[in-house]
Each structure stands twice: as structure tokens, then as C-alpha cells.
Design a protein around this motif. Structure first.
Motif, PDB file in Angstrom:
ATOM      1  N   GLY A   1      -7.497  -7.630   0.447  1.00 34.50           N
ATOM      2  CA  GLY A   1      -6.106  -7.443   0.563  1.00 34.50           C
ATOM      3  C   GLY A   1      -5.689  -6.240   0.230  1.00 34.50           C
ATOM      4  O   GLY A   1      -5.947  -4.800  -0.503  1.00 34.50           O
ATOM      5  N   PHE A   2      -4.503  -6.297   0.742  1.00 30.61           N
ATOM      6  CA  PHE A   2      -3.461  -4.282   0.057  1.00 30.61           C
ATOM      7  C   PHE A   2      -2.524  -5.342   0.325  1.00 30.61           C
ATOM      8  O   PHE A   2      -1.493  -5.873   0.806  1.00 30.61           O
ATOM      9  CB  PHE A   2      -3.796  -3.727   1.330  1.00 30.61           C
ATOM     10  CG  PHE A   2      -3.371  -3.542   2.555  1.00 30.61           C
ATOM     11  CD1 PHE A   2      -1.942  -3.188   2.640  1.00 30.61           C
ATOM     12  CD2 PHE A   2      -4.152  -4.446   3.483  1.00 30.61           C
ATOM     13  CE1 PHE A   2      -0.883  -3.019   4.090  1.00 30.61           C
ATOM     14  CE2 PHE A   2      -3.208  -4.304   4.935  1.00 30.61           C
ATOM     15  CZ  PHE A   2      -1.655  -3.572   5.252  1.00 30.61           C
ATOM     16  N   VAL A   3      -1.212  -4.105  -0.095  1.00 27.14           N
ATOM     17  CA  VAL A   3       0.123  -4.204  -0.440  1.00 27.14           C
ATOM     18  C   VAL A   3       0.892  -3.289  -0.238  1.00 27.14           C
ATOM     19  O   VAL A   3      -0.285  -2.812  -0.555  1.00 27.14           O
ATOM     20  CB  VAL A   3       1.224  -4.744  -2.399  1.00 27.14           C
ATOM     21  CG1 VAL A   3       0.488  -6.655  -1.571  1.00 27.14           C
ATOM     22  CG2 VAL A   3       0.174  -4.128  -2.747  1.00 27.14           C
ATOM     23  N   GLU A   4       1.460  -2.858   0.121  1.00 29.37           N
ATOM     24  CA  GLU A   4       2.022  -1.678   0.370  1.00 29.37           C
ATOM     25  C   GLU A   4       2.336  -0.682  -1.289  1.00 29.37           C
ATOM     26  O   GLU A   4       3.351  -1.870  -2.002  1.00 29.37           O
ATOM     27  CB  GLU A   4       3.210  -0.765   1.172  1.00 29.37           C
ATOM     28  CG  GLU A   4       3.112  -1.491   2.034  1.00 29.37           C
ATOM     29  CD  GLU A   4       2.434  -0.654   3.079  1.00 29.37           C
ATOM     30  OE1 GLU A   4       2.484   0.251   2.351  1.00 29.37           O
ATOM     31  OE2 GLU A   4       2.198  -0.915   4.207  1.00 29.37           O
ATOM     32  N   LYS A   5       2.088   0.195  -1.265  1.00 34.97           N
ATOM     33  CA  LYS A   5       2.627   0.997  -3.014  1.00 34.97           C
ATOM     34  C   LYS A   5       3.878   0.584  -2.725  1.00 34.97           C
ATOM     35  O   LYS A   5       4.255   1.525  -2.608  1.00 34.97           O
ATOM     36  CB  LYS A   5       1.984   1.897  -3.670  1.00 34.97           C
ATOM     37  CG  LYS A   5       0.214   2.209  -3.397  1.00 34.97           C
ATOM     38  CD  LYS A   5      -0.371   3.100  -4.028  1.00 34.97           C
ATOM     39  CE  LYS A   5      -1.627   3.248  -4.000  1.00 34.97           C
ATOM     40  NZ  LYS A   5      -2.066   4.715  -4.931  1.00 34.97           N
ATOM     41  N   PRO A   6       4.501   0.578  -4.125  1.00 32.02           N
ATOM     42  CA  PRO A   6       5.919   0.551  -4.607  1.00 32.02           C
ATOM     43  C   PRO A   6       6.787   2.109  -4.680  1.00 32.02           C
ATOM     44  O   PRO A   6       5.525   2.749  -5.143  1.00 32.02           O
ATOM     45  CB  PRO A   6       5.807   0.145  -6.034  1.00 32.02           C
ATOM     46  CG  PRO A   6       5.005   0.145  -6.468  1.00 32.02           C
ATOM     47  CD  PRO A   6       3.908   0.154  -5.275  1.00 32.02           C
TER      48      PRO A   6
ATOM     49  N   THR B   1       3.580   6.400  -0.618  1.00 31.64           N
ATOM     50  CA  THR B   1       3.169   5.851   0.117  1.00 31.64           C
ATOM     51  C   THR B   1       1.524   5.129  -0.711  1.00 31.64           C
ATOM     52  O   THR B   1       1.164   5.731  -1.068  1.00 31.64           O
ATOM     53  CB  THR B   1       2.762   7.464   1.113  1.00 31.64           C
ATOM     54  OG1 THR B   1       2.128   8.431  -0.326  1.00 31.64           O
ATOM     55  CG2 THR B   1       3.891   7.991   1.460  1.00 31.64           C
ATOM     56  N   GLY B   2       0.762   5.118   0.586  1.00 26.09           N
ATOM     57  CA  GLY B   2      -0.190   4.209   0.268  1.00 26.09           C
ATOM     58  C   GLY B   2      -0.214   3.128   0.262  1.00 26.09           C
ATOM     59  O   GLY B   2       0.352   2.549   0.172  1.00 26.09           O
ATOM     60  N   LYS B   3      -1.614   2.453   0.142  1.00 26.58           N
ATOM     61  CA  LYS B   3      -1.639   1.080  -0.323  1.00 26.58           C
ATOM     62  C   LYS B   3      -2.350   0.829  -0.925  1.00 26.58           C
ATOM     63  O   LYS B   3      -3.438   1.840  -2.014  1.00 26.58           O
ATOM     64  CB  LYS B   3      -2.657   0.062   1.033  1.00 26.58           C
ATOM     65  CG  LYS B   3      -1.418   0.126   2.953  1.00 26.58           C
ATOM     66  CD  LYS B   3      -2.206  -0.138   3.127  1.00 26.58           C
ATOM     67  CE  LYS B   3      -1.894  -0.008   4.869  1.00 26.58           C
ATOM     68  NZ  LYS B   3      -1.741   0.818   5.186  1.00 26.58           N
TER      69      LYS B   3
ATOM     70  N   GLY C   1       4.886  -5.793  -3.791  1.00 23.50           N
ATOM     71  CA  GLY C   1       4.581  -3.986  -3.628  1.00 23.50           C
ATOM     72  C   GLY C   1       5.745  -3.454  -3.469  1.00 23.50           C
ATOM     73  O   GLY C   1       5.917  -3.213  -4.826  1.00 23.50           O
ATOM     74  N   ASP C   2       6.178  -3.446  -2.238  1.00 25.62           N
ATOM     75  CA  ASP C   2       7.264  -1.830  -2.693  1.00 25.62           C
ATOM     76  C   ASP C   2       8.776  -2.376  -3.515  1.00 25.62           C
ATOM     77  O   ASP C   2       9.706  -2.029  -3.878  1.00 25.62           O
ATOM     78  CB  ASP C   2       8.040  -1.444  -1.412  1.00 25.62           C
ATOM     79  CG  ASP C   2       8.682  -2.166  -0.211  1.00 25.62           C
ATOM     80  OD1 ASP C   2       8.965  -3.983  -1.070  1.00 25.62           O
ATOM     81  OD2 ASP C   2       8.282  -2.766   1.268  1.00 25.62           O
ATOM     82  N   ILE C   3       8.796  -3.366  -4.042  1.00 22.65           N
ATOM     83  CA  ILE C   3       9.636  -4.487  -5.253  1.00 22.65           C
ATOM     84  C   ILE C   3      11.127  -4.083  -4.400  1.00 22.65           C
ATOM     85  O   ILE C   3      11.747  -3.960  -4.911  1.00 22.65           O
ATOM     86  CB  ILE C   3      10.203  -3.125  -6.377  1.00 22.65           C
ATOM     87  CG1 ILE C   3       8.120  -2.438  -6.693  1.00 22.65           C
ATOM     88  CG2 ILE C   3      10.367  -3.595  -7.700  1.00 22.65           C
ATOM     89  CD1 ILE C   3       8.794  -1.650  -7.913  1.00 22.65           C
ATOM     90  N   VAL C   4      11.060  -4.765  -3.064  1.00 20.31           N
ATOM     91  CA  VAL C   4      12.632  -4.292  -2.461  1.00 20.31           C
ATOM     92  C   VAL C   4      12.683  -5.888  -1.662  1.00 20.31           C
ATOM     93  O   VAL C   4      13.647  -6.510  -1.387  1.00 20.31           O
ATOM     94  CB  VAL C   4      12.629  -3.525  -1.498  1.00 20.31           C
ATOM     95  CG1 VAL C   4      12.978  -1.799  -1.963  1.00 20.31           C
ATOM     96  CG2 VAL C   4      11.979  -3.457  -0.177  1.00 20.31           C
TER      97      VAL C   4
END
Length: 586
Positions: free
Chosen positions: A37-42, A45-47, A179-182
Motif C-alpha cells: 500500500g501507499f499514502v501520499e506524503k504529507p 511530492t511522492g508516496k 497522508g497529506d494531513i488535510v
């Protein structure tokens, strides 16, 4: 692609269907399903990737880890150990390390070593680190009236982290990734023996809303040398290659001396913080803002500069920056006692920022909103204080206990709830709560058993931690012989400690005790006799159970509305959490 969901919002994604995986080291060590799995980095860019290996640990191994881990941790907590401060939130960890710096504890080595030896070849292959080794293991618990959350964070202490599921089905919540904390968080479901493997770039945490969660975490370092000498040079390599997250984390290592292999140096860290901030790394922006606000070297205190940096990070959705800036806007706080200016008083904007952070689960935002609601008389915001308390925020528990004790802002007067909150905060080591719990046991308030000896022990713990109310109450115990043998010398010692902190009751009592001691010495004859403590003094007046406590130290300052109550050995109530409301966090 399958996704993890919470509140209908996709958060993490499985990159493909589960695949068969084999771990071998000369011979097959494990075969099973691997989920990737992956999440968008906070805020970058990147995962950030992670994997879940199904049932890497056997049912027999899981049962043995639980048996040994629970027994050891229960014993350690019972005698006051396993309470070292967590680097993420500053609260007690309630964890035990069955592996530390590569050395196994004998009680768990027989079951832990085979699990980690099975996992090590996988870590080495997946992360391109042929010399990676398991360095530290943590056995941790999340139980009622103890720890319920581990706020969102990065595992900066480890090269690779492996989280082993132990008792799925016995709790609600668990490990989450963010992930991006939003947006909100999503839980990663781990069955018994499942292992979630990730690197230091995965934003994650723990929240348990019901039941008891047990967890085994393994931290791998990239080399045995790094394990033995606590160095994290992979951050240095990443920083030099231009990775903003690595710049921020390498700066943290340099500043603290923890992980850099060299003495702590703020001057060495600053260029990396600034380079990361130039890339809009939100953690670096937050750290630089804190330095500007507090006037840490090489900065002079500068409120405008700090607010500018926090605003940039807050606009990018960083919860800690939103919480810090929101708290300052609620208070109009002075920067370095006014030497660096002042934050503008903007309550509406402060509430907006804190609500944004609270919506993403930031427990400090809940606490600050609740405190502001209490001070402003807003019952709608006090709900946030209740939520922070239910998540185990120790200072929220202290304040909520006092609100239940007095029936404040529409809360029912509930001495049982006050006792529960106070006991929980005391278990977390909060000095004010220890003192208040001692007072409750001294008076037999609510459902607390009247026990002078227990009260005296609690006052002693609070006093040893520097709590002025605990020091005064301990002095009164020695003066009246409550839970201990009467001792004028000990009473004078602890009363003086409290008076040195400008406690008004202690200052008045100290004067009386010094005069009495002076009179005794002038006698130069028979020893000054002390009136034996009465049974009423030993147990404390039951009338005090009804004494209204509207704020910090009301009984001590004479603001009691019932004038018939006389001072007794345990009358001081403490509410020392409010000073934290506008503190900034790293």
C-alpha cells in the motif's frame, strides 16, 4: 485499486491485489500473502509505502508474546516503571523493551528472536539494506484510564519499523496512517500475527476508542554499527541528495545530538532547517517558528517572524502549526515576556485554526479549544475538552475533574466522574492530579475511599515532582499526623518548599511554624508539646466533601463560600493545567 476509508474519504491505497511472498535465507523461512500500500506524503511530492505480511508470526508465537509481555509490563507498571516520557507527546509510554540496542531480554528471547530472524531478510531485500538488523523492540499497551492514543508522527528513530498485530478483535481503532494531513485518518487492520512494515517517512499513529490493544513494534537500523552507536546517517545521505524530509530529520539529529554521532549543535542544524523550510517542509517551518518565538539561538525573539512561519505551515494544513498559531491568537500572548512583541488577539481566527486541527484528530487542538471554551463560558467549546479527556489528555482530565466537581457550564455535578478523571491523570503522573487525588482520599470525597495513608503517599509523589499544593498538603499531613507519624521538622521542610514557590497558604503557615520553632528554642527547657492529632484530623473533615471549588486554590486563598469550614490537613485543590493552553509544540 482498493482503498482504506474513514468517513467516506479514501486515504491509503493498495497498489495491487495481495501477492504470494517468500522469505528465504538459504532456506524458506516464511511463505504467505503480501499486501502493498501507499499514502501520499504529507505536504510534499511522492508516496510513502508500506506492506502487510499476513500471519508472519504464528498463533503460538503471538500467544506467547502476549503472555510474557503482559506479565512483565503489568509488573513494571505496578512498581512505577515503564513510564519514561514518549518523544511524540511527552506522556508516559507504558511500554517495555524486550530488545534494546540488539540485546534481547531473556524472558522473551525464545519467542521474539525467531520472529525477527524470519523478518530480517525481508527488510534487507525490500529496502536495499543488506546489513539491516533489528535493534529495538517495544511491547506497548493501550488500556482504559491509561494511554488511548499515540498522536500522528514519523518513526525518526528507526530505518524500518515493523508493527506486529497481537490481539485483534479485542479493541476498536488501532494503527492508522495519515497522508497529506488535510483529510482524516484510516486504520490498517492487522490480524493476529500480521506485520505492517514501513519506513520513517510514513505518517502514522494509534487511536483506541474501546477495549485494550497490545502491540509489538520492532525498529530496524540499516547497520549493526548504527544500532550500537545510535546513528541515523541515512538522513544525512537523503538530505545531501535534496530530500526535504531528510533535511528536516537530519537537522533534528544535529540539534539534539541524538542520531548524528556528534555533539548537539544548533548552528550545524540551522542551515538544514532553513533549506527544508525553503522547500515548504512544514515541520521545519514549525521548528523555525518556535525558535523565533522563544528566542532560541541564534534567533532573537520575534513574534512577527514566528507568526509568518507558522502561518505558512498552517496554510499548508500542518496541524501542529494550526494548533500553535490558534492558541496564540486566542491569548494574544507576549513573545519572550514582551521582548519580541506580541501575537495579535484574534479569537475567531484562533478558533477556526484549532477547529481545523481538531478535525484531523490533533489532541492538543481539542484541549486548547476546550480550555478557551471554559474560560469564555462557551459550553459548545467545552465539548472539545471532554473529547480531549476521553482521548487521555492528562491536563484535560485535570480540568474536567474540577468541572464535574463543581457542576460547571452545564455539566452535572458528578463526584464519581471527577474521581475517574483525577485518578486517570494521576496515573499519567500529573502532579496536580496526584495532589487532588490525595485530597479526595483524605476527605473520602465522592466514591474515593477515605484513607489517610494513601493520601499522604499521593501528596508525597506530587511534592517530589515539585507541586506546591502537594508540598503544602504533605506538610499538613506531617503537622497533624495524617497517614504518618507527626513531625514538626518534616512539616517545616515541606511547608518551606511550598512557600518558596509563593504559595499564599504555605507562606502564612511557614511564618507560624517558624515562630513556634523559635519559641521552642527560647524555652530551653521542656520540649514543646504538640497536641495529639484527633481522629477527625486523621481522616479529614467529612464536611469538606461539599466544599465548592470554583478554581485553582480557592480553599487556599479563602474564597470558600462556606465560612464554617476550617483548614484541615488536606484542603488544597490544584488546577495547574491552564498554563499549558498556549504553549507551543515541536
Amino acid at each position: 485499486q482498493a482503498s482504506g476509508f474513514r468517513m467516506g474519504i479514501p486515504w491509503y491505497h493498495w497498489t495491487r491485489a495481495p501477492e504470494q511472498c517468500t522469505i528465504a535465507d538459504g532456506h524458506v523461512l516464511w511463505e504467505g500473502l503480501e499486501h502493498s500500500g501507499f499514502v501520499e506524503k504529507p505536504h510534499s511530492t511522492g508516496k510513502a509505502t508500506f506492506t502487510v505480511l499476513e500471519a508472519l508470526a504464528t498463533e503460538t508465537e503471538v500467544s506467547e508474546v502476549i503472555r510474557v509481555g503482559q506479565a512483565v509490563l503489568d509488573d513494571r507498571i505496578r512498581i512505577g516503571e515503564s513510564r519514561h516520557i514518549d518523544s511524540v507527546d511527552g506522556w508516559p509510554t507504558f511500554e517495555w523493551h524486550p530488545l534494546a540496542h540488539g540485546n534481547y531480554e531473556p524472558s522473551m528471547e525464545h519467542v521474539l528472536r525467531p520472529i525477527l530472524e524470519r523478518l530480517t531478510p525481508y527488510v534487507r531485500r525490500r529496502y536495499g539494506a543488506p546489513e539491516a538488523v533489528p535493534c529495538t523492540c517495544l511491547f506497548r499497551r493501550y488500556v482504559e484510564e491509561e494511554r488511548r492514543v499515540h498522536p500522528v508522527h514519523f518513526d525518526h528513530q528507526s530505518f524500518v519499523t515493523a508493527v506486529i498485530g497481537l490481539n485483534s478483535g479485542e479493541f476498536e481503532g488501532g494503527l492508522f496512517v495519515q497522508g497529506d494531513i488535510v483529510r482524516n485518518r484510516s486504520f490498517v487492520r492487522l490480524g493476529r500475527g500480521d506485520v505492517c512494515v514501513h519506513q520513517y517517512d510514513l505518517h502514522h499513529g494509534v487511536e483506541v476508542t474501546a477495549g485494550t490493544r497490545l502491540s509489538l513494534i520492532a525498529w530496524f537500523m540499516d547497520t549493526r554499527h548504527a544500532c550500537l552507536h545510535n546513528t541515523r546517517l541515512w538522513y544525512k545521505r537523503g538530505a545531501e541528495e535534496g530530500d526535504a524530509d531528510a533535511m528536516q530529520l537530519w537537522a533534528t539529529c544535529l540539534e539534539s545530538g541524538d542520531g548524528s554521532g556528534q555533539p548537539a549543535s544548533s548552528s550545524a542544524a540551522l542551515p538544514w532547517y532553513e533549506r527544508a523550510a525553503a522547500e515548504n517542509n512544514v515541520a521545519a517551518l514549525n521548528n523555525l517558528a518556535k525558535k523565533a518565538w522563544e528566542g532560541e539561538e541564534p534567533f532573537s525573539p520575534n513574534a512577527d517572524r514566528a507568526i509568518e512561519l507558522w502561518s505558512r505551515a498552517a496554510d499548508l494544513g500542518y496541524t501542529k502549526a494550526q494548533t500553535n498559531l490558534g492558541g496564540l491568537y486566542l491569548s494574544g500572548a507576549l513573545c519572550a515576556s514582551g521582548r519580541g512583541g506580541q501575537a495579535p488577539l484574534q479569537p475567531a481566527e484562533g478558533v477556526r485554526l484549532l477547529k481545523a486541527a481538531a478535525a484531523k484528530g490533533d489532541i492538543e487542538a481539542f484541549f486548547k479549544l476546550g480550555c478557551f471554551g471554559r474560560s469564555s463560558g462557551s459550553s459548545s467549546l467545552v465539548i472539545y475538552l471532554q473529547q480531549a479527556a476521553e482521548m487521555g489528555h492528562p491536563h484535560a482530565l485535570v480540568l474536567l475533574a474540577e468541572m464535574h466537581r463543581s457542576g460547571e457550564l452545564g455539566l452535572p455535578r458528578d463526584l464519581g466522574a471527577a474521581l475517574r478523571c483525577t485518578r486517570w491523570a494521576a496515573h499519567l503522573g500529573i502532579p496536580a492530579a496526584l495532589s487532588n487525588l490525595g485530597r479526595m482520599h483524605c476527605t473520602g470525597e465522592g466514591q474515593a475511599e477515605a484513607d489517610g495513608e494513601l493520601a499522604r503517599r499521593l501528596f508525597q509523589q506530587a511534592a517530589d515532582l515539585g507541586d506546591q499544593d502537594g508540598q503544602l498538603n504533605l506538610a499538613l499531613c506531617y503537622l497533624r499526623g495524617v497517614g504518618t507519624k507527626a513531625s514538626a521538622e518534616a512539616a517545616l521542610h515541606w511547608c518551606r518548599k511550598a512557600a518558596e514557590q509563593r504559595h499564599p497558604m504555605a507562606e502564612a503557615l511557614l511564618k507560624e511554624l517558624i515562630e513556634a520553632e523559635s519559641h521552642r528554642q527560647e524555652q530551653a527547657g521542656p520540649r514543646l508539646r504538640h497536641r495529639p492529632p484527633s481522629e477527625q484530623a486523621r481522616r479529614c473533615s467529612k464536611d469538606e466533601q461539599a466544599a465548592p471549588v470554583q478554581g485553582a486554590l480557592l480553599l487556599a486563598t479563602g474564597a470558600v463560600q462556606t465560612g464554617s469550614i476550617q483548614p484541615s490537613p488536606c484542603i488544597v485543590s490544584s488546577e495547574a493545567a491552564l498554563h499549558r493552553v498556549f504553549e507551543v509544540v515541536d
